[in-house]
Design a protein around this motif. Structure first.
Motif, mmCIF file in Angstrom:
data_model
loop_
_atom_site.group_PDB
_atom_site.id
_atom_site.type_symbol
_atom_site.label_atom_id
_atom_site.label_comp_id
_atom_site.label_asym_id
_atom_site.label_seq_id
_atom_site.Cartn_x
_atom_site.Cartn_y
_atom_site.Cartn_z
ATOM 1 N N SER A 6 -5.182 -22.796 -4.927
ATOM 2 C CA SER A 6 -5.059 -22.457 -6.378
ATOM 3 C C SER A 6 -5.757 -20.990 -6.811
ATOM 4 C CB SER A 6 -5.463 -23.618 -7.084
ATOM 5 O OG SER A 6 -6.660 -23.785 -7.409
ATOM 6 N N SER A 7 -5.288 -20.471 -7.751
ATOM 7 C CA SER A 7 -6.203 -19.609 -8.398
ATOM 8 C C SER A 7 -7.448 -19.457 -8.811
ATOM 9 C CB SER A 7 -5.045 -18.715 -9.377
ATOM 10 O OG SER A 7 -4.946 -19.517 -10.658
ATOM 11 N N GLU A 8 -7.910 -20.762 -8.974
ATOM 12 C CA GLU A 8 -9.163 -21.021 -9.512
ATOM 13 C C GLU A 8 -10.280 -20.712 -8.493
ATOM 14 O OE1 GLU A 8 -9.786 -25.202 -10.819
ATOM 15 O OE2 GLU A 8 -7.894 -24.934 -12.147
ATOM 16 N N HIS A 9 -10.028 -20.468 -7.219
ATOM 17 C CA HIS A 9 -10.994 -20.199 -5.988
ATOM 18 C C HIS A 9 -10.575 -18.505 -6.074
ATOM 19 C CE1 HIS A 9 -12.271 -23.801 -4.661
ATOM 20 N NE2 HIS A 9 -11.124 -24.214 -4.773
ATOM 21 N N GLY A 10 -9.928 -17.877 -6.846
ATOM 22 C CA GLY A 10 -9.610 -16.496 -6.750
ATOM 23 C C GLY A 10 -8.276 -16.081 -5.849
ATOM 24 N N PHE A 11 -7.866 -15.069 -6.095
ATOM 25 C CA PHE A 11 -6.702 -14.466 -5.532
ATOM 26 C C PHE A 11 -6.869 -13.083 -5.250
ATOM 27 C CE2 PHE A 11 -5.846 -14.778 -9.986
ATOM 28 C CZ PHE A 11 -5.533 -13.078 -10.161
ATOM 29 N N GLY A 12 -5.936 -12.666 -4.394
ATOM 30 C CA GLY A 12 -5.662 -11.173 -4.069
ATOM 31 C C GLY A 12 -4.417 -10.763 -4.272
ATOM 32 N N THR A 13 -4.267 -9.691 -4.916
ATOM 33 C CA THR A 13 -3.095 -9.064 -5.182
ATOM 34 C C THR A 13 -2.800 -7.835 -4.349
ATOM 35 O OG1 THR A 13 -3.395 -9.340 -7.575
ATOM 36 C CG2 THR A 13 -1.557 -8.281 -7.273
ATOM 37 N N TYR A 14 -1.466 -7.984 -3.782
ATOM 38 C CA TYR A 14 -1.021 -7.001 -2.620
ATOM 39 C C TYR A 14 0.408 -6.363 -3.387
ATOM 40 C CZ TYR A 14 -4.342 -9.535 0.011
ATOM 41 O OH TYR A 14 -5.525 -10.071 0.518
ATOM 42 N N GLN A 15 0.564 -5.083 -3.080
ATOM 43 C CA GLN A 15 1.811 -4.572 -3.363
ATOM 44 C C GLN A 15 2.384 -4.144 -2.151
ATOM 45 O OE1 GLN A 15 1.126 -1.543 -6.347
ATOM 46 N NE2 GLN A 15 3.164 -1.037 -6.397
ATOM 47 N N GLU A 22 7.152 -4.678 -5.800
ATOM 48 C CA GLU A 22 6.740 -6.006 -6.335
ATOM 49 C C GLU A 22 5.297 -6.138 -5.935
ATOM 50 O OE1 GLU A 22 9.049 -9.173 -4.958
ATOM 51 O OE2 GLU A 22 10.715 -7.982 -4.996
ATOM 52 N N GLN A 23 4.718 -7.018 -6.707
ATOM 53 C CA GLN A 23 3.191 -7.486 -6.167
ATOM 54 C C GLN A 23 3.393 -8.934 -5.954
ATOM 55 O OE1 GLN A 23 0.638 -6.734 -9.749
ATOM 56 N NE2 GLN A 23 0.594 -4.277 -9.018
ATOM 57 N N HIS A 24 2.408 -9.017 -4.912
ATOM 58 C CA HIS A 24 2.368 -10.407 -4.443
ATOM 59 C C HIS A 24 0.874 -11.251 -4.538
ATOM 60 C CE1 HIS A 24 6.323 -9.876 -2.409
ATOM 61 N NE2 HIS A 24 5.905 -8.940 -2.038
ATOM 62 N N LYS A 25 0.747 -12.312 -4.925
ATOM 63 C CA LYS A 25 -0.449 -12.973 -5.496
ATOM 64 C C LYS A 25 -0.700 -14.034 -4.251
ATOM 65 C CE LYS A 25 -1.977 -16.050 -8.626
ATOM 66 N NZ LYS A 25 -2.110 -16.967 -9.907
ATOM 67 N N VAL A 26 -1.786 -13.857 -3.779
ATOM 68 C CA VAL A 26 -2.298 -14.509 -2.357
ATOM 69 C C VAL A 26 -3.520 -15.432 -3.014
ATOM 70 C CG1 VAL A 26 -2.914 -14.933 -0.081
ATOM 71 C CG2 VAL A 26 -1.061 -13.273 -0.758
ATOM 72 N N ASN A 27 -3.425 -16.850 -3.014
ATOM 73 C CA ASN A 27 -4.640 -17.659 -3.424
ATOM 74 C C ASN A 27 -5.687 -17.627 -2.480
ATOM 75 O OD1 ASN A 27 -3.477 -17.810 -6.181
ATOM 76 N ND2 ASN A 27 -2.449 -19.827 -5.425
ATOM 77 N N PHE A 28 -6.825 -17.612 -2.655
ATOM 78 C CA PHE A 28 -7.957 -18.139 -1.528
ATOM 79 C C PHE A 28 -8.221 -19.441 -1.559
ATOM 80 C CE2 PHE A 28 -9.926 -13.987 -3.156
ATOM 81 C CZ PHE A 28 -9.178 -13.193 -2.587
ATOM 82 N N SER A 29 -8.517 -20.117 -0.320
ATOM 83 C CA SER A 29 -8.838 -21.230 0.015
ATOM 84 C C SER A 29 -10.345 -21.587 -0.219
ATOM 85 C CB SER A 29 -8.462 -21.592 1.366
ATOM 86 O OG SER A 29 -9.138 -20.913 2.491
ATOM 87 N N CYS A 30 -10.660 -22.921 0.141
ATOM 88 C CA CYS A 30 -12.072 -23.335 -0.332
ATOM 89 C C CYS A 30 -12.853 -23.197 0.993
ATOM 90 C CB CYS A 30 -12.038 -24.552 -0.855
ATOM 91 S SG CYS A 30 -11.722 -25.927 0.423
#
Length: 57
Positions: A6-15, A22-30
């Motif tokens: 989930s985005s609570e662990h942070g995320f990266g945005t890629y274009q 378009e921008q793509h949001k990738v959520n980080f895992s624990c």
């Protein structure tokens, strides 16, 4: 662990520069071994590492 990916662990945005703006949001895992998703990945990678070390001898 229940909120892994989930985005609570942070995320990266890629274009994508090749196909548009378009921008793509990738959520980080624990990355925890006790997490169902991350633990499965850890077990698979560990098995592959052990099998390759065993077969190369």
């Amino acid at each position: 662990m229940l909120k892994c990916g989930s985005s609570e662990h942070g995320f990266g945005t890629y274009q994508c520069l090749s196909f548009g703006q378009e921008q793509h949001k990738v959520n980080f895992s624990c990355k925890g071994k006790a997490c169902l998703q991350c633990g499965k990945r850890y077990a698979r990678e560990s098995m592959i590492k052990k099998m390759s070390a065993c077969c190369l001898k």
